[in-house]
Write an enzyme that holds these catalytic residues in place. Structure first.
Site, PDB file in Angstrom:
ATOM      1  N   HIS A   1      -5.278  -1.250  -5.113  1.00 13.29           N
ATOM      2  CA  HIS A   1      -5.696  -0.110  -4.292  1.00 13.29           C
ATOM      3  C   HIS A   1      -6.510   0.850  -5.155  1.00 13.29           C
ATOM      4  O   HIS A   1      -6.123   1.164  -6.282  1.00 13.29           O
ATOM      5  CB  HIS A   1      -4.480   0.600  -3.695  1.00 13.29           C
ATOM      6  CG  HIS A   1      -3.770  -0.253  -2.687  1.00 13.29           C
ATOM      7  ND1 HIS A   1      -2.741  -1.111  -3.035  1.00 13.29           N
ATOM      8  CD2 HIS A   1      -3.970  -0.420  -1.356  1.00 13.29           C
ATOM      9  CE1 HIS A   1      -2.332  -1.755  -1.955  1.00 13.29           C
ATOM     10  NE2 HIS A   1      -3.054  -1.359  -0.926  1.00 13.29           N
TER      11      HIS A   1
ATOM     12  N   CYS B   1       0.781  -1.246   0.000  1.00 16.24           N
ATOM     13  CA  CYS B   1       0.000   0.000   0.000  1.00 16.24           C
ATOM     14  C   CYS B   1       0.809   1.291   0.000  1.00 16.24           C
ATOM     15  O   CYS B   1       0.515   2.197  -0.787  1.00 16.24           O
ATOM     16  CB  CYS B   1      -1.024  -0.015   1.132  1.00 16.24           C
ATOM     17  SG  CYS B   1      -0.778  -1.205   2.414  1.00 16.24           S
TER      18      CYS B   1
ATOM     19  N   ARG C   1       7.603 -11.148   5.005  1.00 17.38           N
ATOM     20  CA  ARG C   1       7.236 -10.988   6.411  1.00 17.38           C
ATOM     21  C   ARG C   1       8.042 -11.987   7.238  1.00 17.38           C
ATOM     22  O   ARG C   1       8.176 -13.157   6.859  1.00 17.38           O
ATOM     23  CB  ARG C   1       5.730 -11.198   6.623  1.00 17.38           C
ATOM     24  CG  ARG C   1       4.909 -10.132   5.922  1.00 17.38           C
ATOM     25  CD  ARG C   1       3.424 -10.293   6.122  1.00 17.38           C
ATOM     26  NE  ARG C   1       2.682  -9.324   5.323  1.00 17.38           N
ATOM     27  CZ  ARG C   1       1.360  -9.279   5.206  1.00 17.38           C
ATOM     28  NH1 ARG C   1       0.618 -10.176   5.854  1.00 17.38           N
ATOM     29  NH2 ARG C   1       0.774  -8.366   4.464  1.00 17.38           N
TER      30      ARG C   1
ATOM     31  N   HIS D   1      -8.215  -0.856   0.008  1.00 10.00           N
ATOM     32  CA  HIS D   1      -7.248  -1.935  -0.193  1.00 10.00           C
ATOM     33  C   HIS D   1      -8.055  -3.182  -0.571  1.00 10.00           C
ATOM     34  O   HIS D   1      -9.012  -3.529   0.125  1.00 10.00           O
ATOM     35  CB  HIS D   1      -6.490  -2.237   1.093  1.00 10.00           C
ATOM     36  CG  HIS D   1      -5.841  -1.055   1.739  1.00 10.00           C
ATOM     37  ND1 HIS D   1      -4.474  -0.894   1.819  1.00 10.00           N
ATOM     38  CD2 HIS D   1      -6.369   0.026   2.367  1.00 10.00           C
ATOM     39  CE1 HIS D   1      -4.196   0.222   2.466  1.00 10.00           C
ATOM     40  NE2 HIS D   1      -5.330   0.795   2.816  1.00 10.00           N
TER      41      HIS D   1
ATOM     42  N   GLN E   1       1.212 -10.930  -3.604  1.00 11.39           N
ATOM     43  CA  GLN E   1      -0.214 -10.627  -3.480  1.00 11.39           C
ATOM     44  C   GLN E   1      -0.778 -10.157  -4.813  1.00 11.39           C
ATOM     45  O   GLN E   1      -0.114  -9.431  -5.551  1.00 11.39           O
ATOM     46  CB  GLN E   1      -0.445  -9.529  -2.440  1.00 11.39           C
ATOM     47  CG  GLN E   1      -0.157  -9.947  -1.015  1.00 11.39           C
ATOM     48  CD  GLN E   1      -0.407  -8.805  -0.044  1.00 11.39           C
ATOM     49  OE1 GLN E   1       0.005  -7.674  -0.284  1.00 11.39           O
ATOM     50  NE2 GLN E   1      -1.079  -9.090   1.050  1.00 11.39           N
TER      51      GLN E   1
ATOM     52  N   LYS F   1     -12.402  -4.177   7.474  1.00 15.11           N
ATOM     53  CA  LYS F   1     -12.243  -4.924   6.226  1.00 15.11           C
ATOM     54  C   LYS F   1     -13.334  -5.973   6.071  1.00 15.11           C
ATOM     55  O   LYS F   1     -13.811  -6.551   7.044  1.00 15.11           O
ATOM     56  CB  LYS F   1     -10.872  -5.599   6.175  1.00 15.11           C
ATOM     57  CG  LYS F   1     -10.590  -6.560   7.326  1.00 15.11           C
ATOM     58  CD  LYS F   1      -9.210  -7.201   7.195  1.00 15.11           C
ATOM     59  CE  LYS F   1      -8.918  -8.132   8.364  1.00 15.11           C
ATOM     60  NZ  LYS F   1      -7.633  -8.827   8.231  1.00 15.11           N
TER      61      LYS F   1
ATOM     62  N   ASP G   1      -2.524  -7.720  -5.449  1.00 22.86           N
ATOM     63  CA  ASP G   1      -2.901  -6.565  -4.627  1.00 22.86           C
ATOM     64  C   ASP G   1      -3.463  -5.444  -5.489  1.00 22.86           C
ATOM     65  O   ASP G   1      -3.017  -5.215  -6.612  1.00 22.86           O
ATOM     66  CB  ASP G   1      -1.667  -6.071  -3.880  1.00 22.86           C
ATOM     67  CG  ASP G   1      -2.018  -5.462  -2.540  1.00 22.86           C
ATOM     68  OD1 ASP G   1      -3.221  -5.350  -2.250  1.00 22.86           O
ATOM     69  OD2 ASP G   1      -1.092  -5.100  -1.794  1.00 22.86           O
TER      70      ASP G   1
END
Length: 635
Positions: free
Chosen positions: A384, A333, A362, A510, A380, A464, A382
């Site tokens: 946004h 993000c 991570r 997100h 991911q 979320k 991912d």
């Protein structure tokens, strides 16, 4: 006199104090028999809890989710009791309820064996049948510390010593065993009938690798024997489907000690990856996303501004260069905000949707790593979305419909939706959280979506929506998410020009559909037991010649299929045809084509479909058309 108010609004007056169990008995003996605990004014209490004034009361029975949790927690205490009877030298530590069961950690130098688990389980059943009353006692903290030290339970004494001085300590007693616990618990050990000890594993005291390694005994517990039988059958089926075993069997990927929590993808496994990624990339394009790529490593100051450093630093890998501190990104993000901030945007441009196959890292503990499901390096799908507040509902609604379509194409028909609300540790004002949570409530309600509330489980920057898919053997996996974030755009200086040319702050959504690509592929492998749908299979058809005389025809068919993008395994080896068929069946290839004299003469293929289905002889162009159609439709 006082009144007890039941969940349906009805009242029941009492002249004298009454326990939960007595209240249940006053309604019916069958309800009393099923009673496990109670809920008084929103708080879970023991069945022995005494009600003395007007109260809202719910009787917790074996039909309630809380009832099963209490059964499991009580069974953990039963396990500790049995261990102390059989192995007095073992020290007890902690024993919570967990999903589908419970565990208890012990300090026991000799270590427990599988044979010990059989003895312990038998002792648990014996204790349960002795009908011990389970009673709650309140002790002075220092008195409790002294008591546990006096009986050689130093770990339990240490836990109590960490509780602030002056607080009352609740202990639960059953027979000669007493243990620290908040409760509630069942009121008699005879309530604990259906349980099984599963395995023993290692666990560090207080989760710190610097501390002693303890012995953790896992178990499962249920209300009904049939439920436990179903669960154990599911575990047996899950064992067959384990993606780590199938990954090795099908030559998809491997792990090794030199790269803990990181994956070595083999050619076949990478084909699956590419098929998934290319499909998701098309989803991006078809739904208005612009694909971007942000750096892997960013200066620590950016992570401090975004709020990740304060809330996530223990899970971040860090490095240093030229007296500057950096961190590998654990999520994408902040990088996407930097791309958005590279130019000033007008309100007319919003919503702006960015997508990235972003590789993240991570620092998961080694004990938590689990094949593709829990790794240190992952990617991911991912995205946004930068939008204005009035656009949130439509974006969430559109995303909700898109998620359902994608999961269906991967073979998942059952999707459960959950809404996770503000956690205790968070950034942003309560007003912003109220606004964000309300936006998601309204968006879900506008699509008539049924959803479950998860109190306190939101991200630190916003609430979320979670999308949980159910696999072929009934397991639930949380994959997709949609999060509303008012805080990060403020913290990182995102703006847009309004209709009046004022500078305003966008809302940041997100979102991910698959979540971790690695984990999703692991779920796919287990859901399909390695028998991946045709469009995802690394090898979609095997062409097997019966003899060398048929090799040229097999090669011609191979070229035809490859030109149309079909992944072909050509097998013209000098081996018996039954051997070839067995080998490719074991490799879980969807179609096997046998080529002999008749097929060469008639321009056909003799087709076997996965599942030992003989489709017979099919004209080659007709079969190719069928094959291409199935791949394109993702059946």
């Amino acid at each position: 006199m006082f009144n007890i108010i039941f969940p349906d609004g009805s009242l029941k007056p009492f002249q004298q104090p009454v326990t939960i169990l007595e209240l249940a008995q006053s309604i019916s003996s069958s309800l009393a028999k099923a009673t496990i605990a109670g809920e008084v004014n929103g708080n879970l209490v023991d069945a022995s809890y005494v009600i003395t004034n007007d109260s809202k009361v719910k009787i917790i029975t074996d039909k309630d989710v809380q009832g099963l949790d209490i059964i499991r927690h009580s069974t953990a205490h039963l396990l500790a009791y049995a261990v102390k009877r059989l192995y007095p030298d073992a020290q007890v530590t902690i024993g919570p309820a967990i999903d589908n069961g419970f565990y208890y950690d012990f300090s026991y130098k000799q270590g427990f064996t599988p044979e010990d688990l059989v003895k312990i389980e038998a002792e648990m059943h014996k204790i349960a049948s002795e009908n011990h009353e389970v009673t709650r006692e309140e002790w002075d903290r220092d008195e409790a510390i002294a008591y546990f030290y006096s009986i050689g339970e130093k770990y339990k004494a240490e836990i109590i010593a960490s509780i602030p001085s002056g607080e009352k300590i609740s202990l639960y007693r059953e027979g000669e065993f007493i243990d620290l616990c908040r409760g509630p618990h069942v009121h008699n050990t005879n309530k604990l009938k259906v349980f099984k000890l599963m395995k023993v594993a290692g666990a560090y005291w207080r989760g710190d690798s610097k501390n002693e390694m303890l012995q953790r005994i896992y178990g499962t517990a249920w209300i009904k024997q049939a439920d436990q039988d179903n669960y154990l059958n599911m575990l047996a089926e899950a064992e067959k489907r384990d993606h780590r075993k199938l990954g090795k069997q099908l030559d998809l990927f491997h792990f090794q000690d030199e790269a803990p929590g990181l994956i070595f993808w083999h050619p076949k496994g990478w084909i699956i990856w590419q098929a998934v990624e290319q499909y998701m990339r098309q989803i991006y394009k078809d739904n208005g996303y612009q694909e971007v790529k942000a750096p892997q490593i960013l200066d620590r100051t950016l992570w401090e501004k975004s709020g990740h450093w304060d809330n996530y630093k223990d899970n971040m890998f860090t490095t240093e260069s030229e007296n500057r501190n950096y961190a590998l990104k654990p999520m994408n993000c902040p990088g996407h905000v930097q791309i958005y901030n590279a130019g000033l945007h007008s309100y007319r441009e919003l919503p702006i949707r960015y997508g990235e196959f972003g590789q993240c890292h991570r620092n998961e503990s080694s004990g938590a790593l689990h094949g593709l499901m829990r790794v240190r390096g992952f990617t991911q799908d991912d995205g946004h979305i930068f939008c204005i507040e009035e656009q949130i509902q439509q974006e969430v609604k559109t995303f909700n419909l898109l998620v359902q379509k994608v999961y269906k194409n991967f073979g998942f028909e059952q999707v459960q939706v959950k809404l996770a609300l503000r956690p205790e540790k968070r950034v942003g004002s309560d007003d912003l959280w109220d606004k964000a949570e309300n936006a998601l409530h309204l968006a879900l309600q506008s699509t008539d979506t049924e959803y479950e509330i998860l109190e306190g489980e939101g991200a630190f920057y916003g609430p979320k929506i979670e999308f949980h898919i159910k696999d072929a053997i009934g397991r639930s996996w949380q994959c997709g998410t949609m999060q509303v974030d008012f805080s990060m755009p403020i913290r990182l200086g995102a703006e847009y020009a309004s209709e009046n040319n004022d500078r305003k702050i966008p809302v940041m959504l997100h979102r991910a559909i698959l979540g971790s690509m690695e984990r999703f592929i692991g779920i796919l492998i287990e859901n399909h037991a390695g028998n991946l749908p045709l469009w995802l299979s690394p090898q979609q058809i095997a062409l097997c010649s019966i003899s060398d005389a048929h090799a040229e025809y097999a090669e011609q068919v191979q070229h035809k299929l490859q030109k149309l993008g079909i992944r072909v395994k050509l097998d013209t080896r000098n081996e018996k045809i039954n051997y070839k068929i067995r080998e490719h069946t074991s490799a879980k290839i969807p179609y096997i084509a046998v080529i002999g004299d008749q097929e060469v003469q008639n321009n056909t293929l003799s087709i076997r479909q996965r599942g030992n289905i003989n489709l017979g002889s099919i004209e080659i162009d007709e079969f190719i058309q069928t094959l291409v159609s199935q791949v394109e439709s993702k059946e």
